[in-house]
Design an enzyme around this catalytic site. Structure first.
Site, PDB file in Angstrom:
ATOM      1  CB  SER A  65      -0.947  -0.042   1.208  1.00 17.05           C
ATOM      2  OG  SER A  65      -1.881   1.002   1.177  1.00 17.05           O
ATOM      3  CG  ASP A 125       8.013   4.436 -11.193  1.00 17.85           C
ATOM      4  OD1 ASP A 125       8.659   3.380 -11.347  1.00 17.85           O
ATOM      5  OD2 ASP A 125       6.768   4.489 -11.237  1.00 17.85           O
ATOM      6  CE  LYS A 168      -4.775  -2.140   0.348  1.00 16.58           C
ATOM      7  NZ  LYS A 168      -4.858  -0.686   0.077  1.00 16.58           N
TER       8      LYS A 168
END
Length: 556
Positions: free
Chosen positions: A291, A302, A316
């Protein structure tokens, strides 16, 4: 009755659930609610036994929500306390972990400086009664509810303490506002690494991480930071964005959430200037990193702002919000999916597509899609965050597992503290041959039960051979020989697995004296995850090489 209301709930679900991103027709919703109401009234009127209305309706609601995903849940008022504690990090109580064991509830460890700690409660104390009411044989949740309460109110807990004389006595405690830290420990490790353990995302998380980062980067000895997200199951999305904001420029997009319809898209960007924009950063993850913790790790990956080390995260990528329900109920409902800066969704399971038997499966790697980081490195969606550097952890033996699950290490640490009241030095204390010998002697072979995997497999092989007709005396004799070779004394197994057992016992002992920081620091002495992170930042050129466009995920 449960099956009946499960069926009724499915009728509701047919009328109310989303199908192909469209809403059910109002007429269908109304029709199915009428059906449910009529069935419920008929059962209340004619069913042969009495029906608990609250329980039955809650069962129906839960059955309906179970068809969606495990994160969409209904919470009546009586079940909201733990949820509020998770989001705020605060509750009113005595400040101690408790655990269920052998049908009773024990103190597993008080928080430092909490009312429980100040009153003298210790790990291993059996809770006999609270305010005169027996707690023997009671459930964990019932005892927890009795210990919690309004700050400033008092209670008397009768406990039975192991390994001491006069072991049964009363303890008077005044409840207080308890704050569970998101950052249980931060400090300098491996000579020049600023290490931060982050175990949850609550309202205070951003401030705690900011303080840790500020103090560590102010130390001239610190040349890199390690953020440990192992075991962190997440929490508030906003806190994850703020944590990322410590390391990337103001205004950087961290994620965007997409709900039902084009109007329900929301972009989250950092809102403050970073306090550590350039220092090398490594994030450690594992299969329980989920999460909001995955938002932190995934966004930093990223953006090529951190090297990710460890094992693949949970996966998740769903966002929940809460909705107030009648009679003080609360509905936690999945309202969106989140996408990290590369545009990928890391959700591992598509709950909208179930197997014929109703089960769900992880998205196969072969069906995931390719995305690119800010530097052009290849990353994939689905199945969680794949680390840049994979860490291989040693397998846990059945013996080691049972030492922990059956409380042998826990109880030994309690006995050690009872006979050694003065805290040992945290940095120099080790498991000597003498101390490990005491631990081996502490384990009673007659009470220690564990399934030796090889012996279990041999028993199955015997049974299979017999069922196939291979039960000749010669084969039985060979099985007996093999069984004798596999059956080893417990002491020998304890010696063989000493390297794996020692850190577990040391963590238990140090936790008694130094609480979570002591347990964590001792555990970091021989931690493959931190060792791998240290190699990344302490090996010349390796950190930059990993973040270069040509790099592919590595194995340790």
């Amino acid at each position: 009755m449960k099956k009946l209301f499960y069926t009724v709930a499915l009728l509701l679900c047919i009328g109310m659930c989303v199908q192909a991103a469209t809403r059910s027709k109002k007429s269908a919703i109304s029709r199915n609610i009428d059906i449910f109401s009529s069935v419920f009234k008929e059962m209340q009127t004619f069913y042969v036994d009495s029906i608990d209305a609250d329980k039955s309706v809650t069962t129906a609601i839960n059955a309906m929500l179970a068809e969606l995903d495990p994160y969409t849940v209904y919470m009546p008022r009586s079940e909201q306390e733990d949820f509020k504690t998770m989001t705020t990090g605060e509750f009113g109580g005595i400040g101690s972990y408790i655990m269920q064991r052998d049908g009773n509830v024990y103190i597993s460890g008080p928080h430092k400086d909490s009312p429980a700690y100040k009153a003298g409660l210790r790990a291993g104390d059996l809770i006999v009664s609270i305010d005169g009411d027996t707690m023997l044989g009671k459930s964990h949740s019932l005892v927890s509810d009795r210990l919690k309460g309004t700050p400033g109110t008092g209670l008397v807990v009768k406990i039975k303490r192991p390994y001491v004389e006069d072991s049964v006595f009363d303890v008077s405690i005044t409840r207080a506002k308890i704050k569970v830290p998101s950052v249980p420990y931060y400090g300098v490790e491996k000579g020049n690494i600023g290490y931060i353990a982050l175990n949850s995302y609550s309202e205070s998380t951003a401030d705690e991480v900011k303080q840790a980062v500020s103090e560590l980067t102010a130390n001239p000895a610190v040349k890199a930071l390690v953020l440990d997200l192992r075991g962190n199951v997440g929490g508030l999305v906003e806190s994850a964005v703020k944590v990322v904001g410590n390391f990337v420029p103001k205004g950087t997009e961290v994620l965007r959430t997409k709900g039902k319809g084009v109007m329900n898209e929301k972009v989250y960007k950092t809102t403050s200037a970073p306090i550590a924009p350039d220092i090398p950063l490594v994030v450690i993850i594992d299969g329980e990193t989920a999460s909001s913790a995955e938002i932190t790790a995934g966004a930093l990956q990223d953006l090529d702002r951190a090297v990710i080390v460890g094992t693949r995260s949970y996966g998740k990528g769903l966002v929940q919000t809460t909705r107030d329900m009648p009679y003080e109920g609360l509905l936690k409902v999945t309202v969106a999916k989140y996408y990290i800066p590369s545009g990928r969704l890391i959700q591992a399971i598509d709950y909208s597509h179930r197997n014929p038997d109703g089960t769900v499966s992880r998205i196969p790697d072969s069906l995931t899609n390719v995305f690119s980081t800010a530097h052009g490195r290849v990353v994939r969606d689905g199945g969680g965050i794949t680390p840049d550097v994979e860490v291989k952890y040693p397998l846990l033996s059945r013996l080691t597992y049972n030492i922990m699950s059956d409380f042998w290490a826990f109880d030994f640490a309690n006995r050690y503290v009872a006979t050694h009241p003065d805290a040992p030095d945290l940095d120099s204390f080790e498991m000597s041959d003498s101390l490990y010998g005491d631990f081996k002697a502490f384990i009673d072979p007659a009470k220690f039960e564990y399934d030796r995997v090889c012996e279990t497999m041999l028993e199955r092989l015997r049974a299979a051979a017999k069922s196939e007709g291979y039960d000749e005396d010669s084969l039985t004799a060979q099985f007996d020989i093999l069984e004798g070779m596999l059956r080893r004394p417990l002491e020998r197994d304890l010696d063989k697995h000493r390297e794996a057992i020692e850190p577990l016992v040391l963590r238990e002992i140090m936790e008694r004296y130094y609480f979570d920081p002591g347990r964590i620091r001792v555990g970091l002495r021989n931690d493959p995850g931190l060792d791998s992170a240290a190699t990344v930042v302490q090996t010349a050129g390796r950190y930059d090489k990993i973040l270069s466009p040509s790099n592919k995920p590595q194995k340790k």
